[in-house]
Scaffold this motif. Structure first.
Motif, PDB file in Angstrom:
ATOM      1  N   LEU A  13       0.832  -1.198   0.000  1.00 16.60           N
ATOM      2  CA  LEU A  13       0.000   0.000   0.000  1.00 16.60           C
ATOM      3  C   LEU A  13       0.867   1.249   0.000  1.00 16.60           C
TER       4      LEU A  13
ATOM      5  N   ARG B 189      -4.262   0.541   7.188  1.00 12.11           N
ATOM      6  CA  ARG B 189      -4.413   1.293   5.943  1.00 12.11           C
ATOM      7  C   ARG B 189      -4.550   2.786   6.235  1.00 12.11           C
TER       8      ARG B 189
ATOM      9  N   VAL C 138      -8.222   3.916  -1.730  1.00 10.31           N
ATOM     10  CA  VAL C 138      -7.831   3.659  -0.349  1.00 10.31           C
ATOM     11  C   VAL C 138      -8.781   4.308   0.634  1.00 10.31           C
TER      12      VAL C 138
END
Length: 762
Positions: free
Chosen positions: A311, A347, A439
């Protein structure tokens, strides 16, 4: 070192810890008793400490400790029963015994057999043998003969058999069935749950021995008093010169009493020892069963490091994930539920927290960002800290976003503290991203994390230092099989509120309850919070609360917050969750059951379901008022009126008019709803419209008059239909009063109500 030596070493270490704690109690208590030898509280504390050490020494097979603690206990019991007044010599001897017990428990410097024998002689000389009950001595021989090594022997096979029947650490590893070469068995989750259920019940059952032991101790003291009373009776009879038959009978009674006391002393000692051993084994069984469900925290982290790295690269950032506490053991059910919220937070840290390499270098940081996840046990909880060394939260930007979204006026937002500002990030739909990406930016994440934490009976708190990073502090139970709860009483029954859903508890003075729009509220943290009765929600009879205040549990789920009035607080308890029988289906407002220490059943509240029940009562106007108390006592019961009308405006107008006049008013939205209310509750008056869906007013009145229980209930019809035939139709159906809405005004309605049933408290 052999398994037997390891076992003995571990037991002796436990005995040393017990001795250290109990000798502290003895030292402090004996010093107090030297100043005041008759302090009942200190005598009891010292006697219990000596008694506990005697039992512990017997369990580990330390005969010297049994002997010393036994004579100390005899001395303290004699002082408790008034047969001995502690003198400085007694205190010296008892303190000497305390030192001996500490030496006995230590690995070096243990006293010799001669020291122990000398101490026993010293204590015997200080005690008056004539004051001691005859059977006090006989139990001494059985004490060492209780086969002290037997308890450890019975526990010995547990560690050896564990790898074959109940796997140790290896089965709890994720797919790690080969490491260590130990045998691994496959067991279904249902069997493990059943084992944990049985072991928890066994643990609770052992607690039921305590009242029996306390009763036998009281009987022992009462028999000692009886023996002394018979001695006094003998002296009195000797002064009156009774016949030999009287003395023979008295001697027989004294002999029987002495024999029964000897039996009671012995059986009390046996029960005490059995209870201790049973509780220890039950605790070990429960801990072992619970351990079978545990897995290392690392099991939930599979692929998370790679996810963080990938990520970060997709966002042009360099990020690494460091983990501390991978081997921390957690219940498998908790681990499964933690995976989603942890993924959200990781995240979030990469996307919102860690800056780009260029920004980090300009700020004097390494180009590579760091996310640290710590896991540890603390006070029966799994404590997680997920921190990053990013830029933190831009508080001024957050403040502007709050104002732009009309979540707070600009003046109020300017005065919000950092902690208050950060709580807005957990609101549904809130995001600091202006654009939606793959995201983030959709407004989901932190609100979902908080919701999932509450489902786990846990909490999440965000802290940050701008420019240096942010940290999420998470606390969840180690297992969902155990829940820390506040136990309360409602309608003479015990219920438990999980602590994770409790905002606050308070004693609410009656004068602090206010009426807003016909509902009861109280002021809490700058806002009015609705007040509801637990007895109505749980369909229990309202109990008689004591004093001039209400016991209130403030529960919250996201933005929904209410105060639930209960009869009394019983206290905090750690409860072993017992699932309800699946054949019952979903029980309203209840999630599971549990057993209290005394074996009684307690139901665990489903707080989310209870909040939905409150909303349903509010929407249907069925929420009951809570009778308040004032300094003059309980308010006189108010008369209850049921208003049935499909028009919200008319229904609310009538309710407010009657409530302000002091009547207790419930409302129903149509004839069917009104009929259900009449069948389930008692009312003094029915006020109904005619034209309504599902069941009109005429049908409702007809049903009321056909019901034997409701035949005498006064009925008033209030309708827009003002024709004579309409009036006659209502009266013929059984109404006692007909009022047209066209001529409706305050006094007309209230006068008619008073005419039918009198004043609200008349």
């Amino acid at each position: 070192m052999t398994p037997e030596q390891m076992r003995d070493a571990s037991l002796l270490e436990l005995f040393a810890l017990e001795a250290e704690a109990q000798t502290q109690v003895l030292n402090a208590g004996l010093l107090e008793l030297e100043r005041n030898p008759t302090q009942a509280e200190q005598l009891e504390a010292c006697m219990r400490a000596a008694h506990s050490l005697k039992g512990a020494a017997r369990i580990v097979g330390v005969d010297a400790g049994v002997s010393v603690a036994h004579v100390m206990e005899d001395c303290l019991v004699s002082a408790q029963e008034g047969r001995l007044l502690l003198t400085p010599e007694h205190i010296d001897a008892l303190l000497h015994g305390t030192d001996l017990l500490m030496r006995i428990a230590s690995p070096e410097g243990a006293p010799t057999a001669e020291d122990i024998a000398a101490y026993s002689v010293r204590m015997t000389g200080l005690l008056d043998p004539s004051a001691l009950p005859p059977p006090a001595r006989p139990p001494a021989p059985p004490a060492p003969v209780v086969e002290a090594p037997a308890p450890p022997a019975s526990l010995e096979p547990e560690p050896e058999a564990l790898p074959e029947t109940v796997p140790g650490p290896e089965p709890r590893r994720a797919k790690g069935a080969v490491e260590g070469g130990e045998r691994v068995l496959r067991v279904t989750a249902e069997r493990l749950n059943s084992l944990l259920d049985l072991s928890s019940k066994s643990l609770v059952e052992t607690q039921r021995l305590k009242p029996y032991l306390a009763t036998m101790q009281r009987l022992k003291r009462m028999q000692g008093q009886s023996q002394r009373a018979l001695d006094g009776l003998r002296e009195h009879l000797q002064a009156t010169q009774q016949t030999d038959e009287v003395y023979d009978a008295l001697t027989l009674v004294q002999g029987l009493l002495a024999e029964t006391q000897q039996m009671l002393v012995y059986q009390t000692s046996e029960l005490d020892e059995f209870g201790w051993q049973a509780s220890q084994r039950a605790q070990l069984l429960y801990d072992t069963a619970l351990a079978c469900r545990m897995r290392p925290f690392a099991d939930v982290l599979g692929g998370q490091g790679r996810m963080v790295r990938d990520l970060g690269r997709s966002l042009g950032k360099q990020v690494r994930l460091d983990i501390d506490g991978e081997k921390t053991q957690v219940d498998r059910d908790v681990l499964e539920k933690l995976e989603a919220p942890l993924t959200h937070l990781l995240r979030n840290a990469v996307d919102h927290g860690i800056e780009s390499p260029e920004q980090r270098l300009l700020a004097g940081k390494p180009a590579e960002g760091r996310v640290l996840l710590r896991a540890a046990h603390q006070a029966g909880l799994l404590v997680l800290e997920l921190s990053d060394d990013g830029g933190g939260v831009d508080l001024e930007r957050l403040r502007r976003s709050i104002v732009e979204r009309n979540l707070s006026p600009a003046e109020t937002a300017a005065q919000l503290s950092e902690e208050e500002l950060l709580t807005f990030l957990f609101l549904p739909g809130f995001s600091l991203r202006d654009k939606v990406t793959e995201v983030s930016g959709r407004g989901v994440g932190l609100d979902a994390v908080q919701h999932m934490m509450r489902q786990l009976r846990g909490s999440v708190v965000l802290t940050q230092v701008q420019g240096q990073g942010s940290c999420f502090h998470i606390e969840v139970p180690l297992t969902l099989s155990v829940v820390r709860s506040l136990v309360v009483e409602v309608g003479d029954e015990a219920y438990a509120f999980p602590l994770a859903h409790i905002e606050h508890t308070l004693d609410l003075p009656a004068e602090d309850i206010v009426q807003l729009e016909g509902r009861q509220h109280f002021w809490y943290e700058g806002r009015h919070v609705g007040l509801v009765a637990a007895s109505q929600l749980l369909q229990r009879p309202a109990g008689q609360g004591g004093g001039d205040s209400l016991r209130v549990v403030v529960i919250r789920e996201r933005d929904a917050i209410y105060g639930v009035a209960v009869e009394r607080f019983i206290g905090e308890r750690t409860l072993v969750v017992l699932p309800l029988d699946a054949r019952l289906g979903k029980v309203q407002d209840i999630s599971a059951g549990a057993l209290l220490d005394d074996g009684s059943v307690v139901l665990i509240i489903d707080v989310e379901d209870m909040l939905r029940s409150v909303e349903k009562l509010l929407n249907t106007g069925r929420l009951e008022r809570i009778d308040r108390r004032n300094q003059r006592g309980v308010e006189q019961a108010r008369k209850r009126v049921l208003v049935v009308d499909d028009s919200l405006t008319v229904r609310e107008l009538q309710r407010k008019l009657l409530s302000h006049r002091g009547y207790d008013v419930a409302v129903a939205v149509d004839g069917m709803d009104g009929w259900n209310a009449l069948r389930g509750e008692d009312f003094d008056l029915l006020i109904t419209d005619i034209d309504m869906p599902r069941m009109d007013g005429i049908e409702l009145v007809t049903l009321v008059r056909r019901d034997s229980r409701l035949q005498s209930l006064p009925v008033m019809v209030v309708s827009y239909k003002d024709r004579e035939e309409d009036r006659r139709r209502g009266l013929d159906a059984g109404a006692d009063y007909y009022l047209a809405k066209a001529s409706f005004h305050d006094d007309a309605l209230l006068d008619a109500v008073v005419e039918l049933i009198g004043s609200a408290q008349g």
